[in-house]
Design a protein around this motif. Structure first.
Motif, PDB file in Angstrom:
ATOM      1  N   PHE A  82       0.966  -1.201   0.268  1.00 24.16           N
ATOM      2  CA  PHE A  82      -0.190   0.119  -0.496  1.00 24.16           C
ATOM      3  C   PHE A  82       1.297   1.228  -0.101  1.00 24.16           C
ATOM      4  CE2 PHE A  82      -2.668   3.070   2.841  1.00 24.16           C
ATOM      5  CZ  PHE A  82      -3.553   3.809   1.606  1.00 24.16           C
ATOM      6  N   ALA A  83       2.129   1.419   0.748  1.00 26.58           N
ATOM      7  CA  ALA A  83       2.813   2.362   0.830  1.00 26.58           C
ATOM      8  C   ALA A  83       3.230   2.735   0.087  1.00 26.58           C
ATOM      9  CB  ALA A  83       4.417   2.206   2.322  1.00 26.58           C
ATOM     10  N   HIS A  84       3.853   1.520  -0.943  1.00 27.77           N
ATOM     11  CA  HIS A  84       4.731   1.896  -2.491  1.00 27.77           C
ATOM     12  C   HIS A  84       3.761   2.244  -3.268  1.00 27.77           C
ATOM     13  CE1 HIS A  84       7.736  -0.919  -1.236  1.00 27.77           C
ATOM     14  NE2 HIS A  84       8.393   0.014  -1.246  1.00 27.77           N
ATOM     15  N   GLN A  85       2.283   1.570  -3.479  1.00 24.40           N
ATOM     16  CA  GLN A  85       1.474   2.153  -4.712  1.00 24.40           C
ATOM     17  C   GLN A  85       1.519   3.746  -3.802  1.00 24.40           C
ATOM     18  OE1 GLN A  85      -2.423  -0.116  -3.026  1.00 24.40           O
ATOM     19  NE2 GLN A  85      -1.047  -1.813  -3.707  1.00 24.40           N
ATOM     20  N   LYS A  86       1.391   4.550  -3.107  1.00 22.59           N
ATOM     21  CA  LYS A  86       1.130   5.572  -2.670  1.00 22.59           C
ATOM     22  C   LYS A  86       2.360   6.174  -3.002  1.00 22.59           C
ATOM     23  CE  LYS A  86      -3.300   4.675  -2.193  1.00 22.59           C
ATOM     24  NZ  LYS A  86      -4.452   5.555  -2.758  1.00 22.59           N
ATOM     25  N   GLY A  87       2.901   5.776  -3.501  1.00 23.13           N
ATOM     26  CA  GLY A  87       4.600   6.715  -3.184  1.00 23.13           C
ATOM     27  C   GLY A  87       4.626   6.815  -1.942  1.00 23.13           C
ATOM     28  N   ALA A  88       4.759   6.429  -0.274  1.00 24.19           N
ATOM     29  CA  ALA A  88       5.045   6.642   0.444  1.00 24.19           C
ATOM     30  C   ALA A  88       7.003   6.940   1.055  1.00 24.19           C
ATOM     31  CB  ALA A  88       4.751   6.106   1.643  1.00 24.19           C
ATOM     32  N   VAL A  89       7.468   7.162   1.338  1.00 23.88           N
ATOM     33  CA  VAL A  89       8.974   7.432   2.223  1.00 23.88           C
ATOM     34  C   VAL A  89       8.726   6.704   3.510  1.00 23.88           C
ATOM     35  CG1 VAL A  89       9.957   8.993   0.683  1.00 23.88           C
ATOM     36  CG2 VAL A  89       8.801   9.655   2.297  1.00 23.88           C
ATOM     37  N   ALA A  90       8.103   6.419   3.800  1.00 26.78           N
ATOM     38  CA  ALA A  90       7.912   6.794   5.280  1.00 26.78           C
ATOM     39  C   ALA A  90       6.251   5.621   5.886  1.00 26.78           C
ATOM     40  CB  ALA A  90       8.322   7.541   6.683  1.00 26.78           C
ATOM     41  N   ILE A  91       6.511   5.269   7.485  1.00 20.34           N
ATOM     42  CA  ILE A  91       5.515   4.824   8.031  1.00 20.34           C
ATOM     43  C   ILE A  91       5.836   5.355   9.105  1.00 20.34           C
ATOM     44  CG2 ILE A  91       4.426   2.316   9.116  1.00 20.34           C
ATOM     45  CD1 ILE A  91       5.878   0.633   6.542  1.00 20.34           C
ATOM     46  N   VAL A  92       4.624   6.101   9.623  1.00 17.12           N
ATOM     47  CA  VAL A  92       4.537   6.354  11.005  1.00 17.12           C
ATOM     48  C   VAL A  92       3.604   5.567  11.752  1.00 17.12           C
ATOM     49  CG1 VAL A  92       4.125   8.257  11.762  1.00 17.12           C
ATOM     50  CG2 VAL A  92       5.092   8.924   9.943  1.00 17.12           C
ATOM     51  N   LYS A  93       3.957   5.548  12.888  1.00 13.52           N
ATOM     52  CA  LYS A  93       3.385   4.781  14.337  1.00 13.52           C
ATOM     53  C   LYS A  93       3.643   5.486  15.422  1.00 13.52           C
ATOM     54  CE  LYS A  93       1.735   1.497  13.923  1.00 13.52           C
ATOM     55  NZ  LYS A  93       2.173  -0.192  13.323  1.00 13.52           N
ATOM     56  N   GLY A  94       2.580   5.403  16.483  1.00 15.03           N
ATOM     57  CA  GLY A  94       2.726   5.771  17.343  1.00 15.03           C
ATOM     58  C   GLY A  94       3.322   4.727  18.557  1.00 15.03           C
ATOM     59  N   LEU A  95       4.126   5.187  19.617  1.00 10.09           N
ATOM     60  CA  LEU A  95       4.620   4.411  20.269  1.00 10.09           C
ATOM     61  C   LEU A  95       4.066   5.299  21.914  1.00 10.09           C
ATOM     62  CD1 LEU A  95       8.084   3.769  20.139  1.00 10.09           C
ATOM     63  CD2 LEU A  95       6.281   2.272  20.271  1.00 10.09           C
ATOM     64  N   ARG A  96       3.228   3.795  22.733  1.00  9.85           N
ATOM     65  CA  ARG A  96       2.732   4.441  23.709  1.00  9.85           C
ATOM     66  C   ARG A  96       3.085   3.982  24.709  1.00  9.85           C
ATOM     67  NH1 ARG A  96      -3.438   2.152  22.015  1.00  9.85           N
ATOM     68  NH2 ARG A  96      -1.528   1.347  21.187  1.00  9.85           N
ATOM     69  N   ALA A  97       3.742   2.888  24.781  1.00 10.10           N
ATOM     70  CA  ALA A  97       4.246   1.104  26.195  1.00 10.10           C
ATOM     71  C   ALA A  97       4.980   0.629  25.268  1.00 10.10           C
ATOM     72  CB  ALA A  97       3.555   1.053  26.838  1.00 10.10           C
ATOM     73  N   ILE A  98       6.008  -0.171  26.723  1.00  8.69           N
ATOM     74  CA  ILE A  98       6.591  -1.112  25.992  1.00  8.69           C
ATOM     75  C   ILE A  98       6.334  -2.340  25.709  1.00  8.69           C
ATOM     76  CG2 ILE A  98       8.010  -2.785  26.999  1.00  8.69           C
ATOM     77  CD1 ILE A  98       9.768   0.015  27.779  1.00  8.69           C
ATOM     78  N   SER A  99       5.000  -2.590  25.809  1.00  6.45           N
ATOM     79  CA  SER A  99       4.230  -2.978  24.878  1.00  6.45           C
ATOM     80  C   SER A  99       4.007  -3.369  23.630  1.00  6.45           C
ATOM     81  CB  SER A  99       2.692  -3.390  25.144  1.00  6.45           C
ATOM     82  OG  SER A  99       2.249  -2.741  26.111  1.00  6.45           O
ATOM     83  N   ASP A 100       3.868  -2.205  23.105  1.00  3.97           N
ATOM     84  CA  ASP A 100       3.238  -1.331  21.726  1.00  3.97           C
ATOM     85  C   ASP A 100       4.922  -1.547  21.671  1.00  3.97           C
ATOM     86  OD1 ASP A 100       1.861  -0.360  21.504  1.00  3.97           O
ATOM     87  OD2 ASP A 100       1.688   2.043  21.901  1.00  3.97           O
ATOM     88  N   PHE A 101       6.219  -0.879  21.772  1.00  3.82           N
ATOM     89  CA  PHE A 101       6.940  -0.758  21.785  1.00  3.82           C
ATOM     90  C   PHE A 101       7.345  -2.874  20.676  1.00  3.82           C
ATOM     91  CE2 PHE A 101      12.091  -1.513  21.256  1.00  3.82           C
ATOM     92  CZ  PHE A 101      12.443  -0.643  21.613  1.00  3.82           C
ATOM     93  N   GLU A 102       8.135  -3.390  21.688  1.00  3.38           N
ATOM     94  CA  GLU A 102       8.058  -4.883  21.454  1.00  3.38           C
ATOM     95  C   GLU A 102       7.182  -5.771  19.925  1.00  3.38           C
ATOM     96  OE1 GLU A 102       6.900  -7.377  24.902  1.00  3.38           O
ATOM     97  OE2 GLU A 102       8.532  -6.551  25.779  1.00  3.38           O
ATOM     98  N   TYR A 103       6.175  -4.950  20.154  1.00  2.23           N
ATOM     99  CA  TYR A 103       5.172  -5.529  19.300  1.00  2.23           C
ATOM    100  C   TYR A 103       5.651  -4.594  17.361  1.00  2.23           C
ATOM    101  CZ  TYR A 103       1.145  -5.569  15.661  1.00  2.23           C
ATOM    102  OH  TYR A 103       0.502  -5.230  14.553  1.00  2.23           O
TER     103      TYR A 103
END
Ligand code: ADP
Length: 165
Positions: A82-103
């Motif tokens: 999807f990102a390539h189809q849209k010509g994106a250079v980055a995937i942005v994610k939010g990080l809340r806790a260590i559990s998010d970090f691991e995943y």
């Protein structure tokens, strides 16, 4: 330097969008020329979404109407495709806790394996939203908890209605 617009995708379920998501999307919109909020279409996920992808997109568009460089779109293919189809250079994610970090560490390495040209960018949750998730909001709302400071006004009513059904 390339003059191509720098596009980022912010993927998620957004079932429904919360003030925590809006915080991340707003901050991403200042870093990139265009931000595409990529809404996972329920068919690829095991658990059923409360709202249809169309409804989730409507909520996002209303919440981000003041941000000219943000739009929302559904996707039901591999995120990197999807990102390539849209010509994106980055995937942005939010990080809340260590559990998010691991995943997210695992997902980032898998995505990098598939598409080394896409950079994953992480934005730390603002402290007031670091406990906030769509599933938490649904849980609160089911039992009549006050979610008025956690989701936008236009989401609160439909959320209560959907959960009452
Ligand atoms: P949720 O966990 O709320 O169901 P999504 O799957 O819709 O979230 O997540 C979309 C993205 O938004 C993910 O990168 C997730 O880590 C991030 N995110 C969700 N809630 C918050 C928040 N309160 N603060 C920062 N980032 C968040």
């Amino acid at each position: 330097m390339s003059t191509e617009p720098r596009i980022a995708v912010c993927p998620g379920s957004y079932d429904p969008i919360t003030n925590g998501h809006i915080d991340i999307i707003t901050r991403a919109s200042k870093l990139f020329d265009e931000v595409i909020v990529a809404v996972v279409n329920a068919s690829v996920r095991k658990s059923k979404a409360l709202f249809t992808a169309e409804r989730r997109i409507d909520f996002i568009e209303e919440a981000t109407a003041h941000l000219d460089n943000v739009r929302a779109e559904p996707f039901d293919v591999l995120l990197v495709d999807f990102a390539h189809q849209k010509g994106a250079v980055a995937i942005v994610k939010g990080l809340r806790a260590i559990s998010d970090f691991e995943y997210e560490t695992e997902m980032t390495q898998l995505n990098r394996h598939l598409a080394s040209d896409l950079e994953s960018v992480f934005i730390m949750a603002s402290p007031q939203y670091s406990f906030l998730s769509s599933s938490g909001v649904k849980e609160l709302a089911i039992f009549g908890g006050d979610v008025s400071e956690l989701v936008p006004k236009h989401v609160e009513g439909p959320l209560k209605e959907a959960l009452a059904r």
